[in-house]
Design a protein around this motif. Sequence first.
Motif, short mmCIF file in Angstrom:
data_model
loop_
_atom_site.label_atom_id
_atom_site.label_comp_id
_atom_site.label_asym_id
_atom_site.label_seq_id
_atom_site.Cartn_x
_atom_site.Cartn_y
_atom_site.Cartn_z
N GLY A 218 0.80 -1.22 0.00
CA GLY A 218 0.00 0.00 0.00
C GLY A 218 0.83 1.26 0.00
N LEU A 219 2.06 1.16 -0.50
CA LEU A 219 2.92 2.36 -0.57
C LEU A 219 2.74 3.04 -1.91
N LEU A 220 2.42 4.33 -1.88
CA LEU A 220 2.58 5.17 -3.06
C LEU A 220 4.02 5.67 -2.99
N HIS A 221 4.86 5.11 -3.88
CA HIS A 221 6.27 5.44 -3.87
C HIS A 221 6.52 6.91 -4.20
N ILE B 225 8.10 9.39 -9.06
CA ILE B 225 7.77 10.73 -8.58
C ILE B 225 6.77 11.41 -9.52
N GLU B 226 6.89 11.12 -10.82
CA GLU B 226 5.93 11.69 -11.76
C GLU B 226 4.53 11.15 -11.50
N GLU B 227 4.43 9.84 -11.35
CA GLU B 227 3.11 9.23 -11.15
C GLU B 227 2.56 9.55 -9.76
N ASN B 228 3.43 9.66 -8.78
CA ASN B 228 3.03 10.02 -7.42
C ASN B 228 2.25 11.34 -7.44
N THR B 229 2.81 12.32 -8.15
CA THR B 229 2.19 13.64 -8.22
C THR B 229 0.88 13.58 -9.01
N LEU B 230 0.94 12.83 -10.11
CA LEU B 230 -0.19 12.77 -11.02
C LEU B 230 -1.39 12.01 -10.43
N LEU B 231 -1.09 10.88 -9.77
CA LEU B 231 -2.18 10.07 -9.20
C LEU B 231 -2.94 10.83 -8.12
N THR C 100 3.17 2.92 -10.58
CA THR C 100 3.31 3.34 -11.97
C THR C 100 2.25 2.74 -12.89
N LEU C 101 1.14 2.27 -12.33
CA LEU C 101 0.15 1.58 -13.16
C LEU C 101 -0.35 2.45 -14.31
N ARG C 102 -0.63 3.72 -14.05
CA ARG C 102 -1.15 4.58 -15.10
C ARG C 102 -0.12 4.81 -16.20
N GLY C 103 1.11 5.07 -15.78
CA GLY C 103 2.18 5.31 -16.75
C GLY C 103 2.46 4.09 -17.61
N THR D 128 -5.43 10.04 -19.88
CA THR D 128 -5.55 9.62 -18.47
C THR D 128 -4.86 10.55 -17.49
N ARG D 129 -3.98 11.43 -18.00
CA ARG D 129 -3.32 12.37 -17.08
C ARG D 129 -4.28 13.40 -16.53
N GLU D 130 -5.35 13.66 -17.29
CA GLU D 130 -6.27 14.73 -16.88
C GLU D 130 -7.60 14.19 -16.37
N THR D 131 -7.88 12.92 -16.59
CA THR D 131 -9.21 12.41 -16.28
C THR D 131 -9.30 11.99 -14.81
N VAL D 132 -10.13 12.70 -14.07
CA VAL D 132 -10.31 12.35 -12.65
C VAL D 132 -11.16 11.08 -12.57
N LEU D 133 -10.71 10.14 -11.77
CA LEU D 133 -11.32 8.81 -11.72
C LEU D 133 -12.55 8.77 -10.83
#
Lengths: 394, 249
Positions: A52-55, A72-78, A356-359, A380-385
């Motif tokens: 359950g870690l968001l790296h 770090i990119e996905e951390n910010t984006l997610l 990194t699932l989205r990336g 997917t970078r802009e679409t709120v889930l």
Amino acid sequence: MSGGGDSAPLVLIVGGGGTGGALAHDLTLRGARVVLVERGEFTSGTTGRHHGLLHSGARYAVNDKESALECIEENTLLRRIAPGSFEENDGLFVGLTDEDMAYLPAFLEGCEDTGIPTQVLQPDEALRLEPMLNPVLKVAVRVPDATMDAMRMPLRFFATAKANGADLLNWVDVIDIDLAGGVVSGATVRDQVTGRQTHIGADLVVNATGPWSEQVARMAGVDVPIRPSPGVMLAVRGRLCNMVVNRLHASGDGDIVVPQRALSIVGTSSWVVEDPDDLGVPADHVQRMIDEGSMLVPAVREAPFRSAWSAARPLIGSRDDADSGRELSRTFKTIDHAVDDGVEGFVTITGGKGTTLRGMAEVCADVVSRKLGLDMPCATRETVLLPHTAAYAA
Amino acid sequence: MSDAVRTLRVHRFKRGDDAPRVEEHLVPAHEGTTVLEALRWIQLQEDPTLGLRHSCFHASCGTCGVRVNGRERLACVTRLSDVEGAVIVDPIANLPVLHDLVVDMAAFVARFPQPHPIVRESEFLPESSPADGIDDHERYEDCIECGLCLSACPVAATDDTYVGPAALAYAQRMIEESRGGDREALLHWADQDAGAWRCHAAFECTEACPSDVRPAQRIMALRRELRGRRTDHDRAVPDRPATVTGASA
């Protein structure tokens, strides 16, 4: 029926873990018709079992900079597209020994190189934030790690894909990949609920089965260089820390404590197996989690046991590579089997990690789109889930 | 670590079957073997068509809720050694069975007030203190949506319109610390016929909860809140009958 309409190309995704779910979401937004099959509950293979870690990426900042950058990119984006799925609790890398201190300069430099923000805390400051830390600590570095729900965060990708028209089918086994003349045209599947065997025809099949991807690839007559590399995790009762607590050193066993609701999770070990279904929970690994975890947070040793389990990472690497799995990169790979093996209509996405699932899905969907002539860019970078509960909606 | 063989009697049902049946399996067991590990062993060694839900293996996702010898349990943290004699595994009650041990969680989620957002931000940031009126950090967010409380609820067994303990505990939590949510709408929702007043205070839900959410206590707190609100209403709008909110009690 799916978002793209009757004339859109149909993509069959095999595997209902985080990667498959994120890919279904991405491809649906790009106008493909998507069918996803999963043999069990969604996220039941590897995805749901992680700690359950968001790296933040700091774990990889010294030895695996590519993974650190992805994290770090996905951390910010997610955090932006899945608000409410993460605790805003941050993480600490805690130095306990002279050896740990010797690692500090490289760690800080690696974080700076990869754009991971850090804040160096003296022992008294760190203990004020986290009173249960081992009081012998020499330093702590604060980084933007976070706790997530290992099932419910990925379920938001399934939820959104479903709302946009993807067919997400669980309790469906893939019996065979349909292959003729070097072209994959779908899969033969069996529905566990009805017992019925059917064919699902597809313009392209994506193998998103993580540590099982070698088994599934073999059905299409191709080889995938994957090493199922399990790790043992331990859950104890009690929220012993609020932030994620990591050991400040090169990656090793039992070097992280992740608070999850009213539990604390200690992870993890690493070895290599042949069959990702047959992992076991070696007792000596559990003991190592207790021993190493209590170096970080001494209360781990006395806390009531809740569970110990294993999860298989899908690490990329040939069987000739390292024995423990530690040395293998944590980054991911999309394999177009037309290029690598001369089999058309079959793509494997594997490796990577929950963060990194989205990336991973974006890179894979780029490949799939190119092959199928879909020209919509990734959205997917802009679409709120949607909330995870929408995944269960009829 | 004494090796033993245990008997599991597992509920089996596939679509098109006339009736459910019980299937017996002999499963090798060690001291720490859990019900989930035993079910996985059956799946991998004897019958891959056995349907069961699982994800996290540590009581955090809530998917592996079943009844073990009649009691609501998470299979992943229930050891065979804690069960006497044959281990009888059934799906949880009060939700439709899809197949074998798998129930339809859509029917669980549908009971919640809309929207049902994810309400976890941080348990307690060191620099923040709990909201007013909250003594500790026992929160709804501890709920893992396993459905064990609904399975154990005697009211849900006879009335499938009752929204049930988990949904009411959720509403109470959101009313307690609404963080921008619509408190009034949730109070109105909880005040419906199938809401907080339908509970018979059997406290079976709190007993069954594997995550210490204590739904029954939350339902009682919700009723206190609703009663207080009505009294306020009576004072503020004296010509308005107390039953205007449509409560059945």
